[in-house]
Design an enzyme around this catalytic site. Structure first.
Site, PDB file in Angstrom:
ATOM      1  N   SER A 121      10.691  18.259  14.875  1.00  0.00           N
ATOM      2  CA  SER A 121      10.530  16.886  14.394  1.00  0.00           C
ATOM      3  C   SER A 121      11.485  15.943  15.094  1.00  0.00           C
ATOM      4  O   SER A 121      11.298  14.735  15.053  1.00  0.00           O
ATOM      5  CB  SER A 121      10.848  16.799  12.904  1.00  0.00           C
ATOM      6  OG  SER A 121      10.200  17.782  12.197  1.00  0.00           O
ATOM      7  N   HIS A 142       3.646  18.119  17.240  1.00  0.00           N
ATOM      8  CA  HIS A 142       4.293  17.832  15.951  1.00  0.00           C
ATOM      9  C   HIS A 142       3.263  17.525  14.878  1.00  0.00           C
ATOM     10  O   HIS A 142       2.683  16.446  14.848  1.00  0.00           O
ATOM     11  CB  HIS A 142       5.268  16.656  16.126  1.00  0.00           C
ATOM     12  CG  HIS A 142       6.020  16.345  14.892  1.00  0.00           C
ATOM     13  ND1 HIS A 142       6.158  15.078  14.392  1.00  0.00           N
ATOM     14  CD2 HIS A 142       6.663  17.156  14.017  1.00  0.00           C
ATOM     15  CE1 HIS A 142       6.862  15.123  13.277  1.00  0.00           C
ATOM     16  NE2 HIS A 142       7.182  16.363  13.035  1.00  0.00           N
ATOM     17  N   GLU A 154       1.598  14.390  16.762  1.00  0.00           N
ATOM     18  CA  GLU A 154       2.243  13.766  17.917  1.00  0.00           C
ATOM     19  C   GLU A 154       2.350  14.820  19.018  1.00  0.00           C
ATOM     20  O   GLU A 154       2.922  15.888  18.803  1.00  0.00           O
ATOM     21  CB  GLU A 154       3.634  13.242  17.526  1.00  0.00           C
ATOM     22  CG  GLU A 154       3.550  11.976  16.692  1.00  0.00           C
ATOM     23  CD  GLU A 154       4.828  11.652  15.932  1.00  0.00           C
ATOM     24  OE1 GLU A 154       5.123  10.475  15.749  1.00  0.00           O
ATOM     25  OE2 GLU A 154       5.531  12.585  15.503  1.00  0.00           O
ATOM     26  N   ASN A 192       8.499   9.913  12.306  1.00  0.00           N
ATOM     27  CA  ASN A 192       9.778  10.231  11.668  1.00  0.00           C
ATOM     28  C   ASN A 192      10.844   9.193  11.969  1.00  0.00           C
ATOM     29  O   ASN A 192      11.712   8.923  11.138  1.00  0.00           O
ATOM     30  CB  ASN A 192      10.266  11.609  12.088  1.00  0.00           C
ATOM     31  CG  ASN A 192       9.507  12.692  11.356  1.00  0.00           C
ATOM     32  OD1 ASN A 192       8.787  12.402  10.396  1.00  0.00           O
ATOM     33  ND2 ASN A 192       9.650  13.923  11.795  1.00  0.00           N
TER      34      ASN A 192
END
Ligand code: NAD
Length: 593
Positions: A121, A142, A154, A192
């Site tokens: 992440s 991700h 992602e 994130n």
């Protein structure tokens, strides 16, 4: 050049890895799941069985389909079983050292042309890639939690990733039914990087006891339509994982907003890692259970309060705008006698007409009986004289957001209102205490921050100043409940709960755009499909108005002196140029109307 990918491996079958294995198996891939030992393998298998079992119970999968999915996953602790894989996705804990070790090992066993992907992440995919002899075939992949549900992925391209590999992995993600976006290798990527500043801020609100965990979570769910509150989400993500992500983001960007709130580290040290350990911000029935049980922080039942409430049946509303009209409607529908004050006869009529239209609409939609509409209208009267507020138990002010105008109004109400009357302000960006100080009875002044449209939005922030009396807060909370609203309490600080958490996130999105890391569309997609937000940040900015957003962001910056809250220059420039959003027909996007 596209290569056929049919055999995949997943390394680490925890929260994410088990979900990712399920996603691949559901799409027909042949999957080998690897974990460190038999106990972890059993847990991983249990995760997939539990998740697919729930899908069967909900009628989303048949028993046969479930058996087929389970049949496509082989579980192992032996790396040699990954030798024939076309793609291996790693999902072990967020530690660079560990991930580099695993990639070194994978590099030795899997075919030289196979692709290796990390579900990290926040760690640098480049640093992971260079632990192998094939950095061009290493990318980030991700997924979002829960992987079987959330569509966003992602795909992280490093400076050495081969374009074909990126394309292949993108095609795989599409075959999984996901919505992939290719991003550069920067801590937190899109979602994130925007999400964790907000989560961290919520954790520090909890830590400083600014509001209770229940109120923080309810505020963001009801005020912004988010699927989960931030503290419940941190519990789901895992506080250890969240800590690592924030720590990495902080080390990379040195943005203080990413410096993990101390409470996170303390909770992780104490073994409170969130849902997976049965305790985090909330306490759960058992490890991995979503069922929250009562604990020492659970608020007492509503009717247990022994504070004497002030009687409220006659209500006054000052103002004639959208908010004032909505508030008149809310009180009238709940059975209160409502008198509103507008500055001219014309405006009195306008409010009345808007109220009638809104109630008629509710009747047409079957949400209100015609008799209830008539009764509500009969309870409402309009006036142009502020003196008519003299008999009111509660007066709610909803005039223009201007300190000078509101101060003059509070001085006048202070003279007019009867002893013991509560005066409330709906301000969203001014300090309630400034208005309280304009009266001789600051103990009777409270904030009632309704959300637009007031008849629809259930949240009300009840804001107390250092001077507000306890019985006034309790009465305000009780009145909100009688209105069918969900009150949350907080003290008088810029942005209260919702705006203080929401606007810095929107501002961060603008800064990300400014840095050319991602497009507005990709950022909106990331937040909608990766985090389940009802709107992306740019869609929301256009709806709220860039001018309003900038004003709130400036207030937050001035109050907290937090460098990270400084308004993004792009936001300032757009406002200066008149690109203020949907109402102007142009903002981050063009609008037809
Ligand atoms: P987790 O702690 O739930 O699971 C990690 C798994 O890896 C466990 O099953 C553990 O036994 C296994 N493992 C540990 N050492 C291993 C080894 N040497 N070899 C093989 N397996 C090993 O963690 P998680 O939340 O699933 O996170 C995994 C990765 O996914 C992290 O990089 C995290 O940042 C990322 N991620 C997490 C989330 C989230 O919401 N939790 C979302 C997206 C990405």
């Amino acid at each position: 050049m596209s290569r056929e990918i049919t055999r995949v491996g997943i390394v680490g079958l925890g929260t994410m890895g088990a979900g990712i294995a399920e996603v691949f198996a559901r799409s027909g891939y042949d999957v080998v799941g690897l974990d460190a030992n038999e106990a972890a393998l059993d847990r991983g298998r249990g995760h997939v069985e539990g998740s697919t079992g729930r899908a069967v119970t909900r009628g989303k999968l048949t028993e046969d389909e479930r058996a087929e999915i389970m049949g496509r996953i082989r579980f192992t602790t032996d790396y040699a079983d990954l030798a024939d894989r076309d793609l291996v996705v790693e999902a072990v804990p967020e530690s660079l050292e560990l991930k580099r070790e695993i990639f070194e090992q994978l590099d030795k066993v899997v075919r030289p042309d196979a692709i290796l992907a990390s579900n990290t992440s926040s760690l640098s995919v480049t640093e992971i890639a260079v632990a192998t002899a094939r950095p061009a075939q290493v990318v980030g992949m991700h997924f979002f939690n829960p992987a079987p549900v959330l569509k966003f992925v992602e795909i992280v391209r490093t400076v050495v990733s081969s374009p074909e590999v990126v394309e292949n992995v993108q095609a795989v993600a599409e075959r999984l039914g996901k919505m992939p976006v290719v991003v550069g290798d920067k801590a937190g990527f899109i979602a994130n990087a925007l999400l964790f500043g907000y989560l961290n801020h919520a954790a520090s609100m909890f830590e400083t006891k600014y509001a209770t965990r229940e109120d923080i979570d309810a505020a963001m769910k009801l005020g912004c339509g988010l699927p989960m509150g931030p503290l419940a989400l941190l519990d789901l993500i895992g506080l250890d994982t969240a800590y690592e992500i924030l720590d990495t983001m902080y080390k990379q960007g040195r943005d203080r907003l990413h410096a993990p709130a101390p409470v996170l580290k303390q909770m992780v040290t104490a073994g409170m890692r969130g849902r997976k350990s049965g305790r985090g911000f909330y306490t759960y029935e058992a490890p991995n259970s979503p069922v929250v049980v009562d604990d020492a922080l659970t608020p007492p039942p509503v009717d247990g309060a022994d504070v004497h409430l002030r009687p409220v049946s006659l209500v006054g509303v000052v103002g004639s705008g959208t908010m004032a009209t909505g508030i008149v409607e809310v009180f009238a529908k709940a059975g209160f006698d409502v008198r509103y004050v507008a500055r001219s006869e014309d405006k009195v009529t306008r409010v009345r007409n808007a109220l009638e239209r809104s109630l008629d609409k509710a009747v047409a939609r079957g949400k209100l009986d015609a008799a209830d509409r008539d009764a509500a209208l009969a309870r409402v009267s309009g006036t142009t004289h502020l003196d008519d507020m003299a008999d009111r138990d509660l007066v709610v002010e909803a005039v223009v957001e201007d300190l000078a105008v509101k101060t003059v109004l509070f001085e006048a109400l202070d003279e007019i209102c009867k002893t013991g009357a509560i005066i409330a302000t709906t301000t969203s960006s001014l300090a309630v205490v400034d208005l309280a100080a304009a009266t001789k009875y600051p103990a009777d002044v409270v904030g009632l921050h309704f959300f637009n449209p007031a008849p629809v939005m259930r949240l009300v922030e009840v804001v107390s100043t250092v001077a507000t009396a306890d019985d006034v807060i309790a009465t305000a909370v009780d009145v909100c409940r009688r209105l069918g609203k969900h009150p949350v309490t907080c003290s008088d600080r810029a942005g209260f709960i919702v705006n203080a958490l929401l606007f810095p996130y929107l501002n961060d999105a603008v800064k990300m755009l400014e840095a050319n890391y991602a497009s507005a569309d990709d950022i909106d997609t990331a937040m909608k499909t990766g985090c389940g937000y009802p709107m992306g940040p740019f869609e929301l900015l256009d709806v709220v108005g860039l001018d309003v957003s900038l004003a709130i962001q400036r207030t937050l910056y001035l109050e907290f002196r937090e460098p990270g809250f400084a308004p993004a220059p792009r936001l300032e420039h757009l406002v200066t140029a008149g690109y203020v959003g949907r109402k102007a027909g142009r903002g981050f996007r063009g609008h037809d109307s």
